[in-house]
Scaffold this active site. Structure first.
Site, PDB file in Angstrom:
ATOM      1  CB  SER A  60      31.752  17.365 141.380  1.00 43.51           C
ATOM      2  OG  SER A  60      31.078  18.526 140.932  1.00 43.51           O
ATOM      3  CG  PHE A  61      25.323  17.108 140.542  1.00 45.25           C
ATOM      4  CD1 PHE A  61      25.175  17.350 141.892  1.00 45.25           C
ATOM      5  CD2 PHE A  61      24.213  16.718 139.822  1.00 45.25           C
ATOM      6  CE1 PHE A  61      23.939  17.207 142.522  1.00 45.25           C
ATOM      7  CE2 PHE A  61      22.973  16.575 140.435  1.00 45.25           C
ATOM      8  CZ  PHE A  61      22.831  16.821 141.785  1.00 45.25           C
ATOM      9  NE  ARG A  69      33.057  16.312 125.823  1.00 42.99           N
ATOM     10  CZ  ARG A  69      32.482  16.412 124.620  1.00 42.99           C
ATOM     11  NH1 ARG A  69      32.949  15.712 123.607  1.00 42.99           N
ATOM     12  NH2 ARG A  69      31.447  17.210 124.438  1.00 42.99           N
ATOM     13  CE  LYS A 118      22.243  26.782 142.132  1.00 37.96           C
ATOM     14  NZ  LYS A 118      23.542  26.184 142.499  1.00 37.96           N
ATOM     15  CB  SER A 147      28.604  27.096 146.657  1.00 32.86           C
ATOM     16  OG  SER A 147      28.320  27.850 145.499  1.00 32.86           O
ATOM     17  NE  ARG A 148      30.849  23.361 140.752  1.00 36.55           N
ATOM     18  CZ  ARG A 148      30.427  22.483 139.843  1.00 36.55           C
ATOM     19  NH1 ARG A 148      31.281  21.909 139.027  1.00 36.55           N
ATOM     20  NH2 ARG A 148      29.166  22.185 139.731  1.00 36.55           N
ATOM     21  CB  VAL A 191      31.983  24.496 134.840  1.00 37.51           C
ATOM     22  CG1 VAL A 191      30.967  25.507 134.313  1.00 37.51           C
ATOM     23  CG2 VAL A 191      32.774  23.893 133.683  1.00 37.51           C
TER      24      VAL A 191
END
Length: 357
Positions: free
Chosen positions: A30-31, A51, A208, A271-272, A296
């Site tokens: 995502s980022f 990959r 964080k 936020s994950r 992740v």
């Protein structure tokens, strides 16, 4: 009037020249997708490595990364590839968004592809298990001939791709690295600030994630707004105390990479790490919460490493210890909360009173 204006390096440029550059983004999550989108829209050619051949084909054919950002069109000159040597070889600047567990192996296997003086910027907020190494330290060890930087801050990928107003921090010792990244990424919705405290900025970004899990758990338990404020500020005290003991500048934690990133990850369901904490707070097993997330959540790995490191160097981190007991030792959430509330207090603000605990 005697006022000194900030240097350009201290603030992201508001009017950025759109002279295109060849850049690489390594990592199709995502980022990585968010950064590829920003760079593509800013007029740069983006060699976007991942990959998965099917994922690369999909982005090439449709402009969509359906696994991570199904509703987002990646526009501009974005060139997906599964050849890392091709991506790095064609790029002036490389952004690395590979999760921490695979970070070193990918860089090491392709170390010969990175050129002398090439700018390589880590986007990964995590810590390597062996030796407690940050990603910039891995880059320095594996590709020392490159010029290293770190990007961190309150940067939820979903908001960046929606062009919501965002600020970030590029940390690097080399002023040319800072200036180059500011010019590449800066635009009307993304403001890029600069810092020289690479270790502090990067460590803040990793730490964080732990407190985002704590905040998600607290929200699920409906502890109240006062409790959330307490947890965020005590989290800031813990992470700054720990980082300064390892050589970071305490003032870094007052900026975007510190308190800014902490606030957004501790208050946003986007936020994950927050979502993992929220699921656990609602009674879900940790493994089930991670599986349901499907991405992740770096804070789970970081928690173990920071607990071990803090105990080894004698740094008091009660929130880290308490969360560890909940996630890995089967302690009840209520018991941990009660224990935290009964612990001895020192100064409300770190570094003001002499440390007694």
């Amino acid at each position: 009037n005697g006022t000194t204006m900030p240097e350009k390096n201290d603030r992201g440029p508001t009017n950025v020249s759109r002279t295109g550059h060849d850049v690489a983004v390594l990592g199709g999550g995502s980022f990585g997708s968010a950064m590829a989108k920003v760079l593509g829209e800013n007029g740069h050619t983006v060699h976007f490595w991942m990959r998965d051949e099917a994922q690369a084909d999909e982005i090439r054919d449709t402009g969509i990364n359906s696994r991570y950002m199904p509703d987002v069109a990646l526009t501009g000159d974005i060139q997906p590839t599964t050849s890392l040597p091709e991506a790095v070889g064609n790029a002036e600047i490389v952004f690395v968004a590979i999760h921490s567990k695979a970070f070193r192996s990918v860089i090491r296997e392709n170390s010969s592809e990175f050129r002398e003086g090439q700018i390589v910027v880590s986007l990964t907020k995590g810590i390597e298990e062996h030796g407690f190494k940050l990603m910039s330290e891995i880059l320095q060890e594996e590709i020392p001939r490159s010029r290293i930087g770190v990007l961190s801050g309150p940067n939820l990928a979903g908001e960046i791709v929606s062009q919501d107003l965002t600020a970030t921090v590029i940390a690097a010792k080399d002023p040319d690295v800072r200036r180059t990244v500011q010019e590449l990424l800066g635009c009307e919705y993304l403001r890029v600030y600069a810092n020289v405290d690479v270790y502090g900025v990067e460590l803040a970004g990793a730490l964080k994630n732990i407190y985002a899990i704590v905040a998600g758990l607290a929200s699920a338990r409906k502890l109240g707004e006062n409790a959330k404020a307490m947890l965020i500020t005590r989290g800031l005290a813990e992470m700054s105390r720990f980082a300064v003991s390892l050589g970071a500048n305490p003032m870094t934690f007052m900026g975007l990479a510190g308190v800014g990133d902490l606030i957004v990850t501790c208050t946003s369901p986007k936020s994950r790490n927050y979502r993992v904490g929220y699921a656990v707070g609602n009674g879900q097993a940790l493994d089930d919460a991670v599986a349901e997330l499907g991405q992740v959540a770096e804070g789970i790995y970081t928690l173990k490493l920071v607990k071990e490191k803090s105990e080894a160097i004698g740094i008091y981190m009660p929130l880290v210890r308490g969360l560890y007991e909940i996630l890995y030792d089967g302690a009840s959430i209520s018991a941990v909360i009660n224990s935290l509330m009964m612990s001895v207090q020192n100064s409300d603000v770190e570094f003001i009173l002499p440390r007694t605990i």
